[in-house]
Design an enzyme around this catalytic site. Structure first.
Site, PDB file in Angstrom:
ATOM      1  N   GLN A 151       1.848   3.224   8.559  1.00  0.00           N
ATOM      2  CA  GLN A 151       1.728   3.855   7.484  1.00  0.00           C
ATOM      3  C   GLN A 151       0.143   4.078   6.994  1.00  0.00           C
ATOM      4  O   GLN A 151       0.028   4.792   6.189  1.00  0.00           O
ATOM      5  CB  GLN A 151       2.004   2.870   6.235  1.00  0.00           C
ATOM      6  CG  GLN A 151       3.279   1.941   6.597  1.00  0.00           C
ATOM      7  CD  GLN A 151       3.673   0.903   5.754  1.00  0.00           C
ATOM      8  OE1 GLN A 151       4.012   1.148   4.430  1.00  0.00           O
ATOM      9  NE2 GLN A 151       3.470  -0.320   6.318  1.00  0.00           N
ATOM     10  N   ASP A 154      -5.723   7.101   8.244  1.00  0.00           N
ATOM     11  CA  ASP A 154      -6.942   7.048   8.804  1.00  0.00           C
ATOM     12  C   ASP A 154      -7.097   7.773  10.125  1.00  0.00           C
ATOM     13  O   ASP A 154      -8.205   8.404  10.580  1.00  0.00           O
ATOM     14  CB  ASP A 154      -7.924   5.810   8.646  1.00  0.00           C
ATOM     15  CG  ASP A 154      -7.052   4.750   9.219  1.00  0.00           C
ATOM     16  OD1 ASP A 154      -6.727   4.828  10.520  1.00  0.00           O
ATOM     17  OD2 ASP A 154      -6.798   3.803   8.577  1.00  0.00           O
ATOM     18  N   HIS A 187       3.004   8.341   7.046  1.00  0.00           N
ATOM     19  CA  HIS A 187       2.454   8.951   5.783  1.00  0.00           C
ATOM     20  C   HIS A 187       1.531   9.949   5.896  1.00  0.00           C
ATOM     21  O   HIS A 187       0.965  10.156   4.956  1.00  0.00           O
ATOM     22  CB  HIS A 187       2.153   7.699   5.014  1.00  0.00           C
ATOM     23  CG  HIS A 187       2.844   6.773   4.588  1.00  0.00           C
ATOM     24  ND1 HIS A 187       2.774   5.289   4.176  1.00  0.00           N
ATOM     25  CD2 HIS A 187       4.266   6.829   4.514  1.00  0.00           C
ATOM     26  CE1 HIS A 187       3.774   4.740   3.916  1.00  0.00           C
ATOM     27  NE2 HIS A 187       4.764   5.412   4.059  1.00  0.00           N
ATOM     28  N   THR A 283       0.700  -5.099   6.397  1.00  0.00           N
ATOM     29  CA  THR A 283       1.344  -4.508   5.090  1.00  0.00           C
ATOM     30  C   THR A 283       2.154  -5.612   4.408  1.00  0.00           C
ATOM     31  O   THR A 283       2.632  -6.380   4.817  1.00  0.00           O
ATOM     32  CB  THR A 283       2.333  -3.403   5.829  1.00  0.00           C
ATOM     33  OG1 THR A 283       3.123  -2.781   4.608  1.00  0.00           O
ATOM     34  CG2 THR A 283       3.061  -4.030   6.911  1.00  0.00           C
ATOM     35  N   SER A 284       2.184  -5.194   3.137  1.00  0.00           N
ATOM     36  CA  SER A 284       3.593  -5.919   2.240  1.00  0.00           C
ATOM     37  C   SER A 284       4.578  -5.210   2.169  1.00  0.00           C
ATOM     38  O   SER A 284       5.794  -5.993   1.572  1.00  0.00           O
ATOM     39  CB  SER A 284       2.755  -6.132   0.788  1.00  0.00           C
ATOM     40  OG  SER A 284       2.455  -4.956   0.357  1.00  0.00           O
ATOM     41  N   THR A 314      -1.103 -11.534   2.333  1.00  0.00           N
ATOM     42  CA  THR A 314      -0.490 -11.572   1.071  1.00  0.00           C
ATOM     43  C   THR A 314       0.979 -12.023   1.489  1.00  0.00           C
ATOM     44  O   THR A 314       1.597 -11.418   2.270  1.00  0.00           O
ATOM     45  CB  THR A 314      -0.520 -10.199   0.459  1.00  0.00           C
ATOM     46  OG1 THR A 314      -1.828  -9.856   0.180  1.00  0.00           O
ATOM     47  CG2 THR A 314       0.022 -10.381  -0.878  1.00  0.00           C
TER      48      THR A 314
END
Length: 447
Positions: A151, A154, A187, A283-284, A314
């Site tokens: 996702q 960069d 993305h 990633t969440s 997270t």
């Protein structure tokens, strides 16, 4: 499917090992807090990873945080940074508004967006790949990487030799082109600019960087050239509007320009790629398209007896991932890779090192056979494996013993003594089997 009861948000203990089922797949998302080498579940998950052959990866902004690139949703992430920057101009509910396609309806939002994206681009230009990026590259080196879906925008993977999907794939010979891709950018790619009209992509230039820094989106040179050509030929300009250049990323509310190609490639990976492990990192899992990707891969991998793990600090919502993700390891991604290096060091050997080690073992085996044949030919009893390992010379075989000593020296340099590789385990097993059928002597037993 055999299930493992999910643990509460607390560290598992080694005492659970006697209650563990043979399969590590779970019906409910289970949590592993921290990186405890004595954690039996974590140890078994790590071992299954090391034995997997076709590993798929899904990465998010969390793997680039240690490179100095902020993620999106944390307290100091991109959304909060944008919100703070914009608070002096107007009140916005969320920084996400500045990453929505609707921003192009407002010239002021376009200006803020351009300035912010130039800052992010400059930041990315200075960033270096993290340990997690290098881990993905290592999977490729070991021929274990099926595909990495990211996702991130960069493009740090490209600097360590991974092939990115930052160019349009031809529809002809699609499977061969897709097979050569290492990283699929879900993305978009911040390192290029795309035209809002003709969709042509361009690398950044100093001039265009200055334009965005001033809050301006430059005009597309291809569109300008086409209009000027038609004007010179006395033709109509076909709407006359010239496209503007914007960062080549996918915003909320717009479709990926290569959406159909990515879907086709994902189906190819599922049907013919035979994935047997999925690592989700940093990633969440908030984006709908990414959720669907995980669910499709999960079904195929579970059918093959594989695992799906998420490495992220997270916590994610449990109920929507039951039966899809087996374990969440609550850890920084780079720290987890460091933990893997300490637990399965042989997994991190390069392909060249593994080939050299196998070649040395074959040569050593051939030399032992030659020694045995020569000893049998002169009527001497065969030397025990222990004496051969100690390099005890037998008259007439000095040259062979010297070669074996040399091979063992090189082998020790490639494979350190503290590492317990699977190949060593197999060799030790063969030695034990041979020992069972040979008479034992008192001095050998004492050794």
């Amino acid at each position: 499917m055999t299930s493992v009861s999910p643990s509460p948000p607390a560290s598992r203990s080694g005492s659970m090992c006697s209650d563990l089922p043979s399969s590590l797949q779970t019906e409910k998302l289970a949590h592993i807090i921290g990186l405890d080498a004595d954690d039996e579940v974590l140890r078994r998950v790590t071992k299954q990873l090391s034995r997997s052959r076709r590993i798929a990866c899904l990465t998010g902004a969390g793997i680039s945080c240690n490179a100095g690139i902020p993620d999106f949703r944390s307290s100091d992430g991109l959304y909060d940074l944008v919100k703070k920057d914009c608070s002096q101009y107007w009140s916005i509910k969320s920084g996400r508004e500045m990453f929505d396609i609707s921003l192009f309806r407002d010239d002021f939002k376009i200006s803020i967006f351009a300035k912010f994206m130039e800052r992010l681009y400059s930041n990315v230009q200075l960033a270096k790949p993290t340990k997690t990026h290098k881990f993905i590259a290592h999977l490729k080196d070991r021929n274990k990487l099926l595909r990495c879906y990211t996702q991130n925008i960069d493009g740090l993977e490209e600097s360590i030799g991974l092939t990115l999907s930052n160019r349009k794939l031809p529809l002809t010979s699609f499977s061969s082109h897709w097979k050569n891709l290492d990283v699929v950018q879900l993305h978009g790619d911040l390192k290029t600019l795309s035209c809002t009209k003709c969709f042509q992509t361009f690398p950044w230039s100093r001039y265009w960087s200055r334009c965005l820094r001033r809050g301006e989106l430059p005009l597309c040179p291809d569109c300008e050239a086409l209009i000027n050509k038609r004007l010179n030929e006395g033709k109509r300009t076909l709407g006359s509007n010239v496209g503007i250049l914007r960062p080549n990323i996918v915003l909320y509310g717009e479709n990926h320009p290569s959406c159909e190609i990515i879907t086709q490639g994902l189906n190819l990976d599922i049907i013919k790629g035979n994935p047997d492990f999925l690592i989700i990192m940093g990633t969440s899992l908030k984006v709908d398209g990414v959720k669907q990707l995980v669910k499709k891969l999960s079904k195929k991998i579970h059918d093959r007896g594989g695992l799906i793990i998420l490495v992220n600090k997270t916590p994610i919502g449990e109920s929507s991932w039951h039966g899809i993700i087996d374990y969440q390891i609550h850890s920084d991604c780079d720290n987890w890779v460091t933990f893997l290096e300490s637990q399965i060091p042989d997994f991190f050997k390069t392909q060249d090192q593994i080939k050299k080690l196998r070649q040395l073992k074959r040569e050593a085996s051939d030399l032992r056979k030659q020694m045995k044949a020569q000893k049998d030919s002169i009527g001497t009893p065969p030397t025990t494996p222990l004496r051969t390992a100690q390099g005890i010379d037998i008259q007439g075989n000095n040259e062979l013993n010297t070669k074996i000593k040399s091979l063992n020296t090189v082998k020790r340099k490639i494979l350190s003594p503290e590492n317990s590789s699977e190949e060593d385990e197999e060799e030790n097993l063969d030695t034990r089997k041979r020992a069972k059928i040979r008479p034992t002597f008192g001095d050998n037993q004492a050794s």
